[in-house]
Design a protein around this motif. Structure first.
Motif, short mmCIF file in Angstrom:
data_model
loop_
_atom_site.label_atom_id
_atom_site.label_comp_id
_atom_site.label_asym_id
_atom_site.label_seq_id
_atom_site.Cartn_x
_atom_site.Cartn_y
_atom_site.Cartn_z
N ALA A 199 39.21 11.75 10.08
CA ALA A 199 39.39 11.91 8.64
C ALA A 199 40.31 13.10 8.40
O ALA A 199 40.71 13.80 9.34
N GLY A 200 40.67 13.29 7.14
CA GLY A 200 41.44 14.47 6.77
C GLY A 200 42.92 14.17 6.57
O GLY A 200 43.44 13.16 7.04
N GLU A 201 43.59 15.10 5.92
CA GLU A 201 45.00 14.89 5.57
C GLU A 201 45.88 14.82 6.82
O GLU A 201 46.96 14.25 6.80
N GLY A 202 45.42 15.40 7.91
CA GLY A 202 46.21 15.39 9.14
C GLY A 202 46.40 13.99 9.71
O GLY A 202 47.36 13.75 10.46
N VAL A 203 45.50 13.06 9.37
CA VAL A 203 45.64 11.68 9.87
C VAL A 203 47.00 11.12 9.47
O VAL A 203 47.69 10.47 10.26
N GLY A 204 47.40 11.39 8.22
CA GLY A 204 48.66 10.85 7.71
C GLY A 204 49.88 11.36 8.45
O GLY A 204 50.95 10.76 8.41
N GLU A 205 49.73 12.49 9.14
CA GLU A 205 50.84 13.05 9.91
C GLU A 205 50.98 12.41 11.28
O GLU A 205 51.97 12.64 11.98
N LEU A 206 49.98 11.64 11.68
CA LEU A 206 50.01 11.04 13.02
C LEU A 206 50.65 9.66 12.98
O LEU A 206 50.35 8.85 12.10
N SER A 207 51.51 9.38 13.95
CA SER A 207 52.09 8.04 14.08
C SER A 207 50.99 7.07 14.49
O SER A 207 49.93 7.48 14.98
N MET A 208 51.25 5.78 14.33
CA MET A 208 50.28 4.78 14.80
C MET A 208 50.08 4.91 16.30
O MET A 208 48.97 4.78 16.81
N ASP A 209 51.18 5.16 17.04
CA ASP A 209 51.04 5.28 18.49
C ASP A 209 50.16 6.48 18.87
O ASP A 209 49.37 6.42 19.81
N ASP A 210 50.27 7.58 18.11
CA ASP A 210 49.37 8.70 18.34
C ASP A 210 47.92 8.30 18.08
O ASP A 210 47.01 8.68 18.83
N ARG A 211 47.70 7.53 17.03
CA ARG A 211 46.33 7.13 16.70
C ARG A 211 45.76 6.20 17.78
O ARG A 211 44.57 6.29 18.11
N PHE A 212 46.61 5.31 18.31
CA PHE A 212 46.14 4.45 19.41
C PHE A 212 45.72 5.31 20.61
O PHE A 212 44.70 5.06 21.25
N THR A 213 46.52 6.31 20.93
CA THR A 213 46.22 7.19 22.06
C THR A 213 44.89 7.91 21.85
O THR A 213 44.07 8.01 22.77
N ILE A 214 44.69 8.39 20.64
CA ILE A 214 43.47 9.15 20.34
C ILE A 214 42.24 8.24 20.41
O ILE A 214 41.25 8.57 21.07
N ALA A 215 42.31 7.10 19.72
CA ALA A 215 41.16 6.18 19.73
C ALA A 215 40.88 5.67 21.14
O ALA A 215 39.73 5.51 21.54
N ASN A 216 41.94 5.46 21.90
CA ASN A 216 41.83 4.95 23.28
C ASN A 216 40.91 5.81 24.13
O ASN A 216 40.12 5.30 24.94
N MET A 217 41.00 7.13 23.96
CA MET A 217 40.22 8.02 24.82
C MET A 217 38.90 8.47 24.19
O MET A 217 38.25 9.38 24.72
#
Lengths: 419, 161
Positions: A199-217
């Motif tokens: 959550a948080g405003e920082g989510v919007g700064e992350l690319s989708m590929d960054d989000r995939f990497t984060i959720a992946n681990m």
């Protein structure tokens, strides 16, 4: 009591208005996934139980990605078993060599994952799809067999950890550093049995590929899943990929969290995990100069186009150090084509990298980059357990693609900002 | 029966290394079980032996080959303070008994003679003369165990055909 994103999705798929942590529910599945290592065990159990029907041939995905192109006769026989099953039940989403990719990069790319959906996969990194705001979690082969037969899975509704992101990442810092930092903070069982709710405003700064990497681990913190809210970047990613209707969920304002972790993205440094746990993290300045013999850039964690761009930006016009082997594995055929169109593949080959067809191979010490005794690799993959990529004396350091590329050039762990 | 004792975060890569996943038959899995953490395990383990470990046992890969390998070795039970969630599911689904008890896991030593009563959840260390009560399974999970595994329970309910 309000619900988290995960709790809402589980409630909806269990036909319930409300669920609470610890409650056991049986949920309807939108997709069941398996690969060439886990699906054969599931198929054997499916047959042994005398089952003769799959719940929906359009909602099963079989991806032959781990030992492929087949590394040995036994692996080929497992692939043949999966292939025969796919043919027998006319499985729509069957991906064989030539169209397959690393499963967790492939499925979102093919539009098989959408917000609000619920899926299981017989692979622990199935949690990757939380990046698009869905519930997805890893299970074993028997759960996969049951899911293929019934379209159902049982779950204990997880309690949650809220991870609030603020600020913006600095250059050469990416999603990998966010998740390594988080695992280093809470530990490899810090989220055991729980969901990680970003959550948080920082989510919007992350690319989708960054989000995939984060959720992946998320699994490397022991989590059942990791999940992101849906925003304009998610919608832009899904446009043209997902044609069926979907409905995003938002966490209730009064959702309950066991714990909250706040991460200021702007303060993060390139971060690595030393052997032999993903929680054994250090910032790059603490480990520069550590010798390496191999570099792996790819996998379901970091084999997407953004990852390759970051590695290529470092490798452009440079050479892989003598005595170092650098293996680059674009995660899907489409990513390979896109990387070619952008000139990235040429950069890699001119730098002295080996560029591979998509495969999970080296990440789990299968093939395409197994280590020898006492060798050390820096790798953009997700696990650095004892013996993961080779003999028990070998070592793995986990890093982001830019750090891995810089290390390939330097011949030791290196900071890409200092090359 | 004798006890093998390991630390925290025993991952599925050391329980059954990926290089053996190309042969998922019980005999092969058993012959390489725990190879990367305890090279002597597979050749010394006997039917009825018990594994006692630290927290987060079975973390990492979802490979069901890991509980299958332990079960194929004849291990009667794994006792730990906590299990990684996929391993926990897999063990229940395939019928490998697991028991959660932080106190028992801490106190029991390698080589102790230990008995377990699955009906009551009581763990007894006969060497030390101590007993502990493991956390009970939820009824739903117990139903899967009683039915002889997940697929049997779904068939009995008529939802799997």
């Amino acid at each position: 009591m309000g619900m988290t994103m995960t709790q809402k999705i589980l409630a909806r798929h269990a036909g319930l208005d409300h669920v609470v942590p610890g409650q056991l529910v049986e949920a309807k599945l939108d997709l069941v996934l398996g690969n060439d290592i886990t699906a054969p065990v599931a198929i054997t159990e499916f047959d042994k139980a005398g089952l003769t029907q799959v719940f929906d041939k359009d909602k099963i995905a079989l991806v032959l990605d781990h030992s492929t192109p087949c590394k040995d006769i036994k692996s080929a026989q497992l692939c043949a078993q999966a292939r025969a099953f796919a043919e027998r039940f006319d499985i729509t989403h069957f991906y064989d060599v030539g169209c397959m990719g690393v499963e967790h990069a492939l499925l979102p790319e093919q539009g098989l994952t959408a917000p609000g959906e619920c899926m299981i996969g017989a692979d622990s990194h199935t949690c990757t799809y939380g990046a698009v705001g869905m519930f997805s979690t890893g299970v074993g082969s028997t759960d996969m067999a049951a899911g293929m037969a019934t379209g159902l899975a049982w779950f204990k509704v997880p309690a949650a950890i809220k991870v609030t992101l603020k600020g913006k990442l600095q250059p050469y810092v990416s999603g990998k550093d966010v998740i390594l930092h988080l695992i280093g903070t809470i530990g490899v069982d810090g989220a055991l049995y729980k969901s990680l709710e970003f959550a948080g405003e920082g989510v919007g700064e992350l690319s989708m590929d960054d989000r995939f990497t984060i959720a992946n681990m998320a699994i490397e913190a022991g989590a059942k899943n990791g999940i992101f809210p849906v925003d304009d970047k998610t919608r832009a990613y899904l446009a043209g990929r997902v044609t069926r209707p979907w409905e995003a969920v938002e966490a209730d304002p009064d959702a309950v969290y066991d714990q909250e972790v706040v991460i200021d993205l702007s303060t993060l440094q390139p971060t690595v995990a030393l052997p032999h746990l993903p929680s054994n993290t250090r910032t790059i300045d603490q480990v520069e100069g550590t010798p390496i013999q191999q570099v792996v850039i790819g996998s379901c964690t970091n084999g997407r186009l953004d990852d390759l761009r970051q590695a290529a930006a470092v490798l452009k016009g440079r050479k892989v150090a003598k005595g170092v082997r650098c293996i680059v594995l674009p995660a899907t055929q489409q990513i390979t084509l896109d990387a070619m169109a952008e000139g990235l593949i040429q950069i890699f080959i001119e730098a002295g990298c080996a560029v591979s067809t998509p495969t999970c191979g080296p990440c789990l010490g299968g093939h395409m980059g197994v280590l020898s005794d006492n060798e050390r690799a820096i790798s953009t993959t997700n696990r650095n357990f004892v013996g993961r990529m080779g003999p028990v004396s070998s070592e793995i350091i986990l890093a982001n693609p830019a750090v891995a590329a810089a290390s390939a050039v330097a011949g030791c762990v290196a900071d890409p900002r200092k090359l | 029966m004798k006890v093998y004792k390991y630390g925290d975060n025993v991952d599925t890569d050391v329980i059954i290394p990926a290089r053996y996943l190309n042969a998922p038959d019980e005999k092969s899995l058993a012959s390489h079980c725990m190879e990367d953490i305890d090279a002597a395990f597979a050749s010394t383990v006997e039917t009825g032996d018990i594994i006692v470990a630290g927290s987060n046992f079975g973390c990492g890969s979802s490979r069901e080959h890991a509980p299958l390998a332990i079960k194929a070795c004849g291990v009667k039970c794994v006792i730990a303070p906590s299990f990684a969630r996929i391993f926990y599911r897999n063990a229940i689904n395939i019928g490998l008994p697991i028991m959660e008890s932080a106190e028992a896991a801490a106190a029991i030593q390698a080589g102790d003679t230990v008995s377990v009563d699955f009906a009551t959840g009581v763990i007894t260390d006969e060497t030390q003369g101590k007993t502990w009560q493991a956390a009970p399974f939820p009824d739903f999970v117990d139903g899967i165990i009683q039915a002889g595994g997940l697929l049997n329970s779904l068939k009995a309910r008529g939802v799997a055909k």
